[in-house]
Each structure stands twice: as structure tokens, then as C-alpha cells.
Design an enzyme around this catalytic site. Sequence first.
Site, PDB file in Angstrom:
ATOM      1  N   GLY A  40       0.841  -1.203   0.000  1.00 46.96           N
ATOM      2  CA  GLY A  40       0.000   0.000   0.000  1.00 46.96           C
ATOM      3  C   GLY A  40       0.870   1.243   0.000  1.00 46.96           C
ATOM      4  N   GLY A  42      -0.855   4.431  -0.178  1.00 50.78           N
ATOM      5  CA  GLY A  42      -1.760   5.547   0.084  1.00 50.78           C
ATOM      6  C   GLY A  42      -1.212   6.346   1.251  1.00 50.78           C
ATOM      7  N   LEU A  43      -2.080   7.102   1.909  1.00 53.50           N
ATOM      8  CA  LEU A  43      -1.571   7.931   3.004  1.00 53.50           C
ATOM      9  C   LEU A  43      -0.966   7.081   4.107  1.00 53.50           C
ATOM     10  CD1 LEU A  43      -4.143  10.824   3.145  1.00 53.50           C
ATOM     11  CD2 LEU A  43      -1.726  10.909   2.511  1.00 53.50           C
ATOM     12  N   GLY A  45       0.165   3.653   3.915  1.00 63.11           N
ATOM     13  CA  GLY A  45       1.331   2.896   3.446  1.00 63.11           C
ATOM     14  C   GLY A  45       2.456   3.803   2.977  1.00 63.11           C
ATOM     15  N   HIS A 266     -22.272   7.581   4.145  1.00 58.28           N
ATOM     16  CA  HIS A 266     -22.059   9.027   4.123  1.00 58.28           C
ATOM     17  C   HIS A 266     -23.333   9.720   3.669  1.00 58.28           C
ATOM     18  CE1 HIS A 266     -20.285  12.895   3.480  1.00 58.28           C
ATOM     19  NE2 HIS A 266     -19.099  12.460   3.841  1.00 58.28           N
ATOM     20  N   SER A 284     -18.443  16.318  -0.401  1.00 60.34           N
ATOM     21  CA  SER A 284     -17.789  16.338   0.909  1.00 60.34           C
ATOM     22  C   SER A 284     -18.667  16.867   2.041  1.00 60.34           C
ATOM     23  CB  SER A 284     -16.551  17.223   0.810  1.00 60.34           C
ATOM     24  OG  SER A 284     -16.061  17.511   2.088  1.00 60.34           O
ATOM     25  N   ARG A 330     -22.170  11.606  10.793  1.00 60.20           N
ATOM     26  CA  ARG A 330     -22.671  10.996   9.554  1.00 60.20           C
ATOM     27  C   ARG A 330     -23.771   9.970   9.782  1.00 60.20           C
ATOM     28  NH1 ARG A 330     -16.800  10.435   6.563  1.00 60.20           N
ATOM     29  NH2 ARG A 330     -16.609  12.677   6.324  1.00 60.20           N
ATOM     30  N   ARG A 435     -17.105   6.651  12.198  1.00 63.42           N
ATOM     31  CA  ARG A 435     -15.956   7.555  12.113  1.00 63.42           C
ATOM     32  C   ARG A 435     -16.439   8.985  11.925  1.00 63.42           C
ATOM     33  NH1 ARG A 435     -13.296  10.066   7.939  1.00 63.42           N
ATOM     34  NH2 ARG A 435     -14.165   8.788   6.257  1.00 63.42           N
ATOM     35  N   LEU A 441      -7.996  10.518   7.436  1.00 61.99           N
ATOM     36  CA  LEU A 441      -6.678  10.985   6.998  1.00 61.99           C
ATOM     37  C   LEU A 441      -5.769  11.129   8.212  1.00 61.99           C
ATOM     38  CD1 LEU A 441      -7.743  13.690   4.366  1.00 61.99           C
ATOM     39  CD2 LEU A 441      -7.315  11.261   4.029  1.00 61.99           C
TER      40      LEU A 441
HETATM   41  C1  LIG Z   1     -14.536  10.229  -1.916  1.00 55.52           C
HETATM   42  C2  LIG Z   1     -13.867  10.129  -0.568  1.00 55.52           C
HETATM   43  C3  LIG Z   1     -13.546  11.275   0.135  1.00 55.52           C
HETATM   44  C4  LIG Z   1     -12.946  11.199   1.386  1.00 55.52           C
HETATM   45  N1  LIG Z   1     -12.652  12.346   2.056  1.00 55.52           N
HETATM   46  C5  LIG Z   1     -12.055  12.261   3.261  1.00 55.52           C
HETATM   47  C6  LIG Z   1     -11.725  13.443   3.985  1.00 55.52           C
HETATM   48  O1  LIG Z   1     -11.964  14.565   3.537  1.00 55.52           O
HETATM   49  N2  LIG Z   1     -11.131  13.315   5.195  1.00 55.52           N
HETATM   50  C7  LIG Z   1     -10.839  12.094   5.736  1.00 55.52           C
HETATM   51  O2  LIG Z   1     -10.287  12.039   6.832  1.00 55.52           O
HETATM   52  N3  LIG Z   1     -11.131  10.964   5.064  1.00 55.52           N
HETATM   53  C8  LIG Z   1     -11.724  11.007   3.842  1.00 55.52           C
HETATM   54  N4  LIG Z   1     -12.016   9.857   3.178  1.00 55.52           N
HETATM   55  C9  LIG Z   1     -11.523   8.574   3.690  1.00 55.52           C
HETATM   56  C10 LIG Z   1     -10.017   8.435   3.373  1.00 55.52           C
HETATM   57  O3  LIG Z   1      -9.755   8.972   2.102  1.00 55.52           O
HETATM   58  C11 LIG Z   1      -9.528   7.000   3.384  1.00 55.52           C
HETATM   59  O4  LIG Z   1      -9.972   6.338   4.522  1.00 55.52           O
HETATM   60  C12 LIG Z   1      -7.999   6.969   3.379  1.00 55.52           C
HETATM   61  O5  LIG Z   1      -7.479   7.773   2.352  1.00 55.52           O
HETATM   62  C13 LIG Z   1      -7.490   5.553   3.232  1.00 55.52           C
HETATM   63  O6  LIG Z   1      -6.082   5.601   3.148  1.00 55.52           O
HETATM   64  P1  LIG Z   1      -5.246   4.265   3.163  1.00 55.52           P
HETATM   65  O7  LIG Z   1      -3.824   4.644   2.988  1.00 55.52           O
HETATM   66  O8  LIG Z   1      -5.616   3.453   4.342  1.00 55.52           O
HETATM   67  O9  LIG Z   1      -5.766   3.458   1.860  1.00 55.52           O
HETATM   68  P2  LIG Z   1      -5.730   3.837   0.303  1.00 55.52           P
HETATM   69  O10 LIG Z   1      -5.470   5.253   0.042  1.00 55.52           O
HETATM   70  O11 LIG Z   1      -6.948   3.200  -0.291  1.00 55.52           O
HETATM   71  O12 LIG Z   1      -4.465   3.064  -0.243  1.00 55.52           O
HETATM   72  C14 LIG Z   1      -4.468   1.669  -0.386  1.00 55.52           C
HETATM   73  C15 LIG Z   1      -3.152   1.269  -1.018  1.00 55.52           C
HETATM   74  O13 LIG Z   1      -3.035  -0.143  -0.945  1.00 55.52           O
HETATM   75  C16 LIG Z   1      -2.723  -0.670  -2.206  1.00 55.52           C
HETATM   76  N5  LIG Z   1      -3.293  -2.005  -2.260  1.00 55.52           N
HETATM   77  C17 LIG Z   1      -4.522  -2.412  -1.876  1.00 55.52           C
HETATM   78  N6  LIG Z   1      -4.642  -3.746  -2.019  1.00 55.52           N
HETATM   79  C18 LIG Z   1      -3.456  -4.179  -2.511  1.00 55.52           C
HETATM   80  C19 LIG Z   1      -2.959  -5.459  -2.882  1.00 55.52           C
HETATM   81  N7  LIG Z   1      -3.690  -6.568  -2.736  1.00 55.52           N
HETATM   82  N8  LIG Z   1      -1.704  -5.515  -3.370  1.00 55.52           N
HETATM   83  C20 LIG Z   1      -0.938  -4.409  -3.526  1.00 55.52           C
HETATM   84  N9  LIG Z   1      -1.356  -3.183  -3.160  1.00 55.52           N
HETATM   85  C21 LIG Z   1      -2.600  -3.082  -2.675  1.00 55.52           C
HETATM   86  C22 LIG Z   1      -3.305   0.308  -3.203  1.00 55.52           C
HETATM   87  O14 LIG Z   1      -2.646   0.183  -4.437  1.00 55.52           O
HETATM   88  C23 LIG Z   1      -3.028   1.640  -2.488  1.00 55.52           C
HETATM   89  O15 LIG Z   1      -1.697   2.034  -2.734  1.00 55.52           O
HETATM   90  C24 LIG Z   1     -12.649   9.929   1.935  1.00 55.52           C
HETATM   91  C25 LIG Z   1     -12.979   8.770   1.242  1.00 55.52           C
HETATM   92  C26 LIG Z   1     -13.607   8.863   0.013  1.00 55.52           C
HETATM   93  C27 LIG Z   1     -14.029   7.603  -0.677  1.00 55.52           C
END
Ligand SMILES: Cc1cc2nc3c(=O)[nH]c(=O)nc-3n(C[C@H](O)[C@H](O)[C@H](O)COP(=O)(O)OP(=O)(O)OC[C@H]3O[C@@H](n4cnc5c(N)ncnc54)[C@H](O)[C@@H]3O)c2cc1C
Length: 637
Positions: A40, A42-43, A45, A266, A284, A330, A435, A441
Site C-alpha cells: 500500500g 496511500g496515506l 502505506g 455518508h 464532501s 454521519r 468515524r 486521513l
Molecule cells: C470520496 C472520498 C472522500 C474522502 N474524504 C475524506 C476526507 O476529507 N477526510 C478524511 O479524513 N477521510 C476522507 N475519506 C476517507 C479516506 O480517504 C480513506 O480512509 C484513506 O485515504 C485511506 O487511506 P489508506 O492509505 O488506508 O488506503 P488507500 O489510500 O486506499 O491506499 C491503499 C493502497 O493499498 C494498495 N493495495 C490495496 N490492495 C493491494 C494489494 N492486494 N496488493 C498491492 N497493493 C494493494 C493500493 O494500491 C493503495 O496504494 C474519503 C474517502 C472517500 C471515498
Amino acid sequence: MELNSNSPSGPIETRWDRHRFNLKLVNPANKRKYTIIVVGSGLAGGSAAASLAELGYNVDCFCFQDSPRRAHSIAAQGGINAAKNYHNDGDSVYRLFYDTVKGGDFRARESNVYRLAGISLNIIDQCVGQGVPFAREYSGYLDNRSFGGAQVSRTFYSRGQTGQQLLLGAYQALERQIGMGAVKMFPRTEMLDLIVVDGRARGIVTRDLITGKIESHFADAVVLGTGGYSNVYYLTTNAKGCNATAIWRAHKRGALFANPCFTQIHPTCIPVSGEYQSKLTLMSESLRNDGRVWVPATKRDKRAPSQIPEAERDYYLERKYPSFGNLVPRDVASRNAKAVCDEGLGVGETGLAVYLDFRDSIQRLGASVIKERYGNLFDMYNRITGEDPYKEPMRIYPAIHYVMGGLWVDYNLMSNVPGLYVIGEANFSDHGANRLGASALMQGLADGYFVLPNTIGDYLASNKFDKVDASHAAVREAESNVHAVTRKLLDAKGKRSVDSYHRELGKIMWDYCGMARTADGLKHALTLIPPLREQYWSDVKVLGSGEELNQSLEKAGRVADFFELAELICRDALDRNESCGGHFREEYQTPEGEAARDDEHYAYAAAWGFQGVGQPPLLHKEPLTFEYVHPSQRSYK
Ligand SMILES: Cc1cc2nc3c(=O)[nH]c(=O)nc-3n(C[C@H](O)[C@H](O)[C@H](O)COP(=O)(O)OP(=O)(O)OC[C@H]3O[C@@H](n4cnc5c(N)ncnc54)[C@H](O)[C@@H]3O)c2cc1C
């Protein structure tokens, strides 16, 4: 199984400091001897991989997108919470802690939540240091806005693209480490199994999504930051690629899955418009700072909103919850939207929508201020619906958005499988049953930048690691398992597309395990899902081969996991005979229609063990105790 949360005791304000002091350290010169896999980018990982490499560890980081920059985190719109109290409006670490425990309906661990609230201060400093362009006031101070479940303004934001800006910050930190050779990045590589050797997580099996090559990677510890599993419901606000495969396959290797039924709906999404829609769009929560939610006061009123005079409108959130008004959490806002639509007061063609109206704030502040705050969201709404939200109210309806459930982790963010850490939305940690907005985030970055880099060293320093290679029986077994699943999907050669099965599964989940749940409905869902799963394996049509880029095959594996996970979600929802947060069992509600908890019997995290496909899972309970925020009926009146 005894679930040890490793949660420290004593005064809550000093728990994390004392805990950190007691953790073993890895000498700086020894860190380069360890390899850590981070799945991962994302934020959660991305921040973890960058921080671990900065400390000196070797990091292998994986994602299925073509670049870490495309993780779903980029979609986050509204903001990130932190108890900086820049507005001098009464905020504090304690208040953020209090709001979060209460907002989660008393189903989170107090120690974790307090730590999160404290670290929120460091996150903002870290991100500002990286150059994240948070919105600023005229004076130059960082600006804040309000989110649901709080009476203070503590949400830091970058217009409606906060996730993107935060992710660019984490991505730059990650790229720096990639450039220095400390992180090896594996984009377009999907984890399909966890390698467990002698009871400890020692690697992963992956599929190269371009060539189809299946191979194993080894490490001393494995971190999953693989995001949430909302897409089990098919129609959600999540990116289409979000899936449960990494955590589900780890679950099948022994990791407990906690509170799977705690899903967040939501309240402000663009309503479903047609049967073949494959994605929903979030508007949002930040919009509820300036937008007012209302429906016509009389049923099936078909007049245009501008024709409905003030006295014939029901601003039902402001009426029912005068203290929090449009900024109730929410779960409360979603249930109320459903209730008014069920009563026949909904608007739009389907009657499954309520208005989010900016007329008053545009009059008060001017359209330019509203544009500055939410311009990109208004443009997005306009492009999707063809309607201009500067001139007429948005139509919104609740949709599946986030999951509070995930793999069970202790205070160190380690699962019950030693050496397997889970961070961000993929774990069950800090949000309880609901949540609060802008807290995901915060949690993902707290886990990745600040918690995991401290806790993982204790595990590494406390254990010895024999070399593991591809000849090990556990590795061969995991690899052949991945080959077998891939083969089975390709060989089914059935008649129906993966998407058609996914859509049918999602509808079952939304109808029976969505915004309102009943024992009868959940039992019914549990009679529908297993036969559909069986049918899927014999009748799914996956085109192409395994030795090429094959998105149909990728999806097929993810949907296969969604089928098994869906069953667990329904079982968990059926087992929890209470309502709390996003888990609303119609049988358990107060006379005013609010969630009625049963603290005597259900004040625990439900951590389920896998017992075989189609077999009842085994429930383990982590009791939750509340020494500081005493459980009460949540009130936002
Ligand atoms: C439209 C929307 C708006 C949002 N707005 C907000 C906000 O304003 N404020 C807030 O606090 N939260 C918000 N959220 C929630 C927040 O964005 C997420 O909970 C958060 O970004 C998740 O981050 P993460 O790093 O856990 O996962 P993600 O960002 O989903 O990253 C997952 C990572 O894992 C990798 N991955 C997954 N499975 C595998 C696999 N099997 N093999 C290899 N790689 C894999 C992906 O490639 C990716 O790199 C929002 C959510 C949505 C849907």
C-alpha cells in the site's frame, strides 16, 4: 484465544510516552539489516514506507496502481482533523479524544483514540514542513472549518482536494527514499497471499499485473496499508479498484477480522441515477458548513425548490438537533435522510434525495467565497448532474463510503499474527462504530508517520529471523494456492461477467446489511450469499489469460474475496444485537429513532477467526473499558 491489546494503563495523557519508552529499540547501524514489506502506498502505506526508510530500514513497497500517487487517498476531499485550537474556540487534545470516542458510539479503545488526538498536532507540522498547501486565512494562519460531531473548527483543508495534497506530500517523501535506494517500489503488483512461517508473517506472494508473473517476496515484517473494503457493496464512493483481497487473504492465514459490520454510510452523495451506474460520487461533508439540509414539509411536493417558500420547508436536522444542526455526525445525518425519504418527503425523480442548499450562505458571504471554499466540488456536481448548485440546491442521498472494521490490531498496530502490522483504513482501530469526518486521513498519517515507526522496532529487536527463501514449504504452498485460485477463475469459462455478480452481491448487501438492518433480513442475506458464491465459481466468465494484463482476472479474484467477506459482515451484524453508530439494527432503537446500544452485552470489539469457506467463523471478544469518557446515550440535540 486471549486477545491482548497491549494497551498501556495509568494516566491516559502519558500512556503513549511511557509505552514508547518501554519499547525496545533497534540500533541505527542495525536497522539496515532488516527488510520490511509495506503493501500500500496511500496515506497510510506511503507515509509508513517513507518513514521506515528514513529510519534506516530496507523497505519493499507495493501497490496495484501504476504510481503511488494514484492510491485512493487522493480522492479525499474535505479535510484532516487536528486539535491545534488555532481558532481559540475551546479545542484541545482532550476534546478531540472525547468527540471521537463519543462519535464512535463507545466502541473504540480509549488508549488508541487519545494517542491519535495527541499525534494530530504533529501531523499538521509534518505536512506543513513537507509543503502541503493547506488553506490559510488572510493573517497567514492555517484556516480551519467544521466537520460533523464537533462544535469546534479543527479541520485543516486544501479546498476540496485535501487527500491529494497530503498524498503528494507523502509521495515526495517516498520518492526521496526511492531515489536514495532505501525503498524499492513495486507498482502494478498485487499481493495475493501472505507467507506465514513458524507462525510469523515473513512475506507475500504477488502477481505482476503487466506480465502475470507470480512470485514471492520475503521480509522480517509485513505491513498492510491496503485501504478499505466498502466496495463489497458495489455502489460506493470509493475508487473502483479498492478491494479487500490483501486483508482477506491475511485473514485466511490467521489474522482476526474485527467489527466487519461497522460500515459508514455518508449522508451527502450524489443519488443513484440508473441501473447501470458503477460508481457513486461523494459531495464532501465540508459542504455542511455552509449548506443547509431540507425537504419540503408536505409529501410528494413536486414544485421546483425555488418555488417552495421558507414556511413550507423542513430543515429537519436544524429542527431536531439544534446544538449541532447540519453538522451532526454521519450516522445520524444518514438515518434522518432515509427517514424523511421513507416518509415520502424525498425530492427528485426517485424521491430518494434531500436538498443541500447554499442559497443563504451565498447571500451572506457572496458566491466568490463559496467558490473559493468548494469550487471544485460544485464543478464536479455540475458536470455529473447538469445542475448548477450556485443557483439551485444540490440533491444528495446517503451512500456507502468507509469501513470502520478491518483486521484486528493491538496498541502497537500488530495483528494477532506476529510480524503482521495493519495500518490506515485496513485496520479496525480508532473509530469505533462511526468515524467522524476528517478523521481517516488523521488516523492513516498517525499510523504511518508516527505510530508504526516506533512500534515495529520493538518486534524486530525482540526476535531472531532465520532466512526464508522460495524453497520453504510454506512459500511453496502459498504460491501454489495463488496459482490454483487464478487457474480456477480462468477455467470457469461461465456465462456471466464478474461485474454482474458483483452488482448482485452489492444489492443484497445494501438491501439487508445497509443503512438499516434486521435479524430477519440478515438471515435472509445469509441464505442468498452462499449459493451465489457457489454459482460464481462455476459460472463466472473471465476472458484472456493469466500471463498478460488482465483486468477481468484482477476483478474476479477481488470479487471472489468480497463474497466470503460479505458473509462475515452479515454474520457480525446478526450477532451484534444492538445498534451503535453505523450499525443500525431496527429492533434496537430509542423512542426517538436513535441507535440504542447494549453496553452490558456488547461493549467489545468482535474479532472473528476464519474457519474455512462457508464455515461459521469463530468469535473472539476484546472487552472495551471506558475510564475517561463514560458511555451515555449520544445526544447532538
Ligand atoms: C470520496 C472520498 C472522500 C474522502 N474524504 C475524506 C476526507 O476529507 N477526510 C478524511 O479524513 N477521510 C476522507 N475519506 C476517507 C479516506 O480517504 C480513506 O480512509 C484513506 O485515504 C485511506 O487511506 P489508506 O492509505 O488506508 O488506503 P488507500 O489510500 O486506499 O491506499 C491503499 C493502497 O493499498 C494498495 N493495495 C490495496 N490492495 C493491494 C494489494 N492486494 N496488493 C498491492 N497493493 C494493494 C493500493 O494500491 C493503495 O496504494 C474519503 C474517502 C472517500 C471515498
